[in-house]
Design an enzyme around this catalytic site. Structure first.
Site, mmCIF file in Angstrom:
data_model
loop_
_atom_site.group_PDB
_atom_site.id
_atom_site.type_symbol
_atom_site.label_atom_id
_atom_site.label_comp_id
_atom_site.label_asym_id
_atom_site.label_seq_id
_atom_site.Cartn_x
_atom_site.Cartn_y
_atom_site.Cartn_z
ATOM 1 N N GLU A 150 -36.921 -27.101 33.440
ATOM 2 C CA GLU A 150 -35.916 -26.850 32.402
ATOM 3 C C GLU A 150 -35.369 -28.177 31.867
ATOM 4 O O GLU A 150 -35.204 -28.355 30.657
ATOM 5 C CB GLU A 150 -34.780 -26.012 32.977
ATOM 6 C CG GLU A 150 -33.675 -25.703 31.989
ATOM 7 C CD GLU A 150 -32.452 -25.115 32.667
ATOM 8 O OE1 GLU A 150 -31.355 -25.228 32.093
ATOM 9 O OE2 GLU A 150 -32.587 -24.560 33.773
ATOM 10 N N GLU A 201 -36.902 -23.028 28.013
ATOM 11 C CA GLU A 201 -36.967 -24.494 28.098
ATOM 12 C C GLU A 201 -37.953 -24.929 29.179
ATOM 13 O O GLU A 201 -38.748 -25.859 28.976
ATOM 14 C CB GLU A 201 -35.584 -25.071 28.399
ATOM 15 C CG GLU A 201 -34.651 -25.091 27.208
ATOM 16 C CD GLU A 201 -33.364 -25.812 27.504
ATOM 17 O OE1 GLU A 201 -32.756 -26.339 26.554
ATOM 18 O OE2 GLU A 201 -32.947 -25.860 28.678
ATOM 19 N N ASN A 228 -32.964 -20.532 29.561
ATOM 20 C CA ASN A 228 -33.330 -21.616 30.477
ATOM 21 C C ASN A 228 -34.815 -21.556 30.806
ATOM 22 O O ASN A 228 -35.492 -22.592 30.897
ATOM 23 C CB ASN A 228 -32.510 -21.514 31.767
ATOM 24 C CG ASN A 228 -31.028 -21.720 31.531
ATOM 25 O OD1 ASN A 228 -30.627 -22.275 30.519
ATOM 26 N ND2 ASN A 228 -30.212 -21.259 32.471
ATOM 27 N N ASP A 233 -35.999 -29.293 28.027
ATOM 28 C CA ASP A 233 -34.847 -29.546 27.162
ATOM 29 C C ASP A 233 -35.068 -30.794 26.316
ATOM 30 O O ASP A 233 -34.827 -30.800 25.109
ATOM 31 C CB ASP A 233 -33.593 -29.687 28.027
ATOM 32 C CG ASP A 233 -32.350 -29.996 27.214
ATOM 33 O OD1 ASP A 233 -32.063 -29.253 26.256
ATOM 34 O OD2 ASP A 233 -31.666 -30.993 27.513
#
Length: 286
Positions: free
Chosen positions: A62, A134, A131, A66
């Protein structure tokens, strides 16, 4: 094309071909290392561990996804909106990578049905799917590289689910979202104007800092106080999502303030009790 055909032929001889086909429907290509994609869909509530004893979940992916997502969306937004100001580009990108949008995208491509989490966890009611989206991007990057990530976002996501022009016009009140977060978590938030100055074209600009429990959480500039507050709140929301040290600092500051308040209340109560003690009466002589 040839490589894709070879991958399909190899797939016919794999025992876990159903998993590969499932990911192929979402990705548009076959994974090289399917384990990375499976890990991207493991929420920490599963409490799984590797053979070495390390936690096995999607938090690291994650983090990676991101950063990759920010770069790809920034690239796409920059090329689409030629000549627009930095503030406009930043806000548009933020609307796309914010948790609500990513949650929605995860559901639309069917990623939500593949996420594994503990039934005892209430996290699936918040941003778990966003989440996971990502983390999924992080998995694509590790498995296939940046170009394939960008291709996936352009052809699978933007082409079917995101209207950039419409998204850019969408109003997102970051200040209200931060205040809503603070009220939910019983935190004190303040916006302080740090300075006012002129840009290169002599336009007035404002620089604002947002503080949570007295701790600096984000700064922003803008051509109005409102815009600078929005940008500061936007930065604070992003940091609250990823900066655990900031959260720990805010919680420590809150605990310290509450301890001081309790001590002051106890001292005031003691002084009040002392001041209200009855005046001793002189003894009566018999």
């Amino acid at each position: 094309m040839l490589r894709n055909q070879i991958d399909k032929i190899r797939l016919l001889f794999r025992k876990d071909r159903e998993s590969y086909l499932c990911f192929y429907r979402i990705l548009g290509f076959f994974p090289r290392d399917i384990r990375i994609y499976r890990q991207a869909l493991l929420h920490k509530s599963t409490l799984l561990r590797s053979e070495e004893g390390r936690p096995l979940n999607n938090e690291r992916l994650e983090f990676l996804g991101d950063a990759i997502l920010d770069a790809i969306v920034g690239d796409i937004v920059y090329r689409h909106f030629e000549g627009r100001r930095e503030g406009f580009l930043t806000n548009t990108r933020s609307k796309i990578v914010q948790r609500e949008t990513l949650n929605k995208l995860a559901v639309e491509i069917g990623l939500d049905k593949l996420v594994k989490y503990s039934s005892r966890s209430s996290s699936h009611n918040s941003y778990m799917y966003g989440n996971a989206f990502e983390a999924f991007i992080g998995a694509i990057y590790l498995d296939q590289g940046y170009d394939r990530c960008k291709q996936f976002m352009e052809q699978k996501i933007f082409r079917h689910y995101i209207d950039l022009d419409k998204m850019s016009r969408k109003e997102v009140n970051f200040k209200s979202k931060l205040i809503e977060w603070s009220q939910k978590n019983k935190m004190e938030v303040s916006f302080e104007l740090i300075e006012q100055f002129l840009d290169k074209e002599n336009n007035p600009m404002f620089h604002t800092e947002v503080r949570i429990e007295g701790v600096s959480a984000g700064k922003g500039t803008g051509y109005s106080k409102k815009e600078s507050q929005q940008n500061a709140a936007q930065m604070a929301l992003k940091k609250l999502k990823s900066d655990r040290d900031l959260l720990a600092g805010i919680e420590a500051a809150k605990a310290h303030a509450e301890a001081e308040e309790q001590a002051a209340s106890a001292e005031t109560a003691a002084e009040t009790q002392e001041g209200s003690s009855p005046t001793p009466q002189p003894e009566t002589l018999v």
